[in-house]
Design a protein around this motif. Structure first.
Motif, short mmCIF file in Angstrom:
data_model
loop_
_atom_site.label_atom_id
_atom_site.label_comp_id
_atom_site.label_asym_id
_atom_site.label_seq_id
_atom_site.Cartn_x
_atom_site.Cartn_y
_atom_site.Cartn_z
N UNK A 15 1.01 -1.18 0.00
CA UNK A 15 0.00 0.20 -0.01
C UNK A 15 0.74 1.29 -0.21
N UNK A 16 2.38 1.04 0.07
CA UNK A 16 3.04 2.27 -0.12
C UNK A 16 3.40 2.79 1.42
N UNK A 17 3.21 1.99 2.47
CA UNK A 17 3.69 2.34 3.52
C UNK A 17 5.07 2.16 4.17
N UNK A 18 5.92 2.87 4.39
CA UNK A 18 7.04 2.65 4.76
C UNK A 18 7.48 2.41 6.43
N UNK A 19 8.08 1.18 6.70
CA UNK A 19 8.26 1.02 7.98
C UNK A 19 9.86 0.59 8.08
N UNK A 20 10.12 0.80 9.41
CA UNK A 20 11.54 0.22 9.73
C UNK A 20 11.31 -0.77 10.82
N UNK A 21 12.26 -1.97 10.68
CA UNK A 21 11.97 -3.11 11.50
C UNK A 21 13.15 -3.62 11.75
N UNK A 22 13.57 -4.45 12.86
CA UNK A 22 14.75 -5.60 12.69
C UNK A 22 13.90 -6.92 12.79
N UNK A 23 14.54 -7.55 11.74
CA UNK A 23 14.11 -9.23 11.55
C UNK A 23 15.16 -9.87 11.63
N UNK A 24 14.79 -11.14 11.93
CA UNK A 24 15.63 -12.46 11.86
C UNK A 24 15.45 -13.34 10.65
N UNK A 25 16.25 -13.44 9.73
CA UNK A 25 15.97 -14.08 8.58
C UNK A 25 15.96 -15.68 8.73
N UNK A 26 14.88 -16.21 8.36
CA UNK A 26 14.70 -17.79 8.23
C UNK A 26 14.94 -18.50 7.00
N UNK A 27 14.70 -17.75 5.99
CA UNK A 27 14.77 -18.30 4.62
C UNK A 27 14.53 -17.17 3.41
N UNK A 28 15.40 -17.42 2.49
CA UNK A 28 15.25 -16.63 1.06
C UNK A 28 15.06 -17.53 0.15
N UNK B 180 11.71 -12.99 1.65
CA UNK B 180 12.64 -13.34 2.75
C UNK B 180 11.54 -13.86 3.72
N UNK B 181 11.72 -14.95 4.26
CA UNK B 181 10.83 -15.38 5.14
C UNK B 181 11.62 -14.79 6.75
N UNK B 182 10.90 -14.41 7.60
CA UNK B 182 11.50 -13.77 8.65
C UNK B 182 10.73 -13.66 9.82
N UNK B 183 11.32 -13.69 11.01
CA UNK B 183 10.62 -13.13 12.39
C UNK B 183 10.78 -11.71 12.56
N UNK B 184 9.80 -10.79 12.83
CA UNK B 184 9.80 -9.57 13.09
C UNK B 184 10.23 -9.44 14.65
N UNK B 185 11.30 -8.68 14.85
CA UNK B 185 11.56 -8.90 16.29
C UNK B 185 10.82 -8.10 17.27
N UNK B 186 10.09 -7.10 16.66
CA UNK B 186 9.49 -6.22 17.58
C UNK B 186 8.14 -6.86 18.09
#
Length: 65
Positions: free
Chosen positions: A17-30, A35-41
């Motif tokens: 939708x065009x929304x920009x976010x900043x987050x920390x993620x742990x990468x589980x797969x590519x 990228x499949x990941x866990x959002x740490x927040x």
């Protein structure tokens, strides 16, 4: 530099939708441009399109992930 499985990274991401976010993620797969990941927040599983990642950097200190 490239993102790899098991790595914790901070990303700036634009969703469909065009929304920009900043987050920390742990990468589980590519795979297939995703990228499949866990959002740490939120501790929730997420899938991110590589093409929608505007910027990224590795998280150096894992205590602040």
């Amino acid at each position: 530099m490239k993102i790899s499985i098991g790595q914790t990274v901070e990303i700036v991401y634009e969703d469909k939708s065009g929304k920009i976010t900043q987050r920390k993620i742990e990468v589980l797969g590519i795979r297939d441009g995703r990228i499949r990941a866990t959002c740490l927040s939120t501790r929730a599983p997420r899938v991110f399109l590589v093409s929608n990642i505007l910027a990224w950097q590795p998280v150096q200190d894992q205590r602040y992930a």
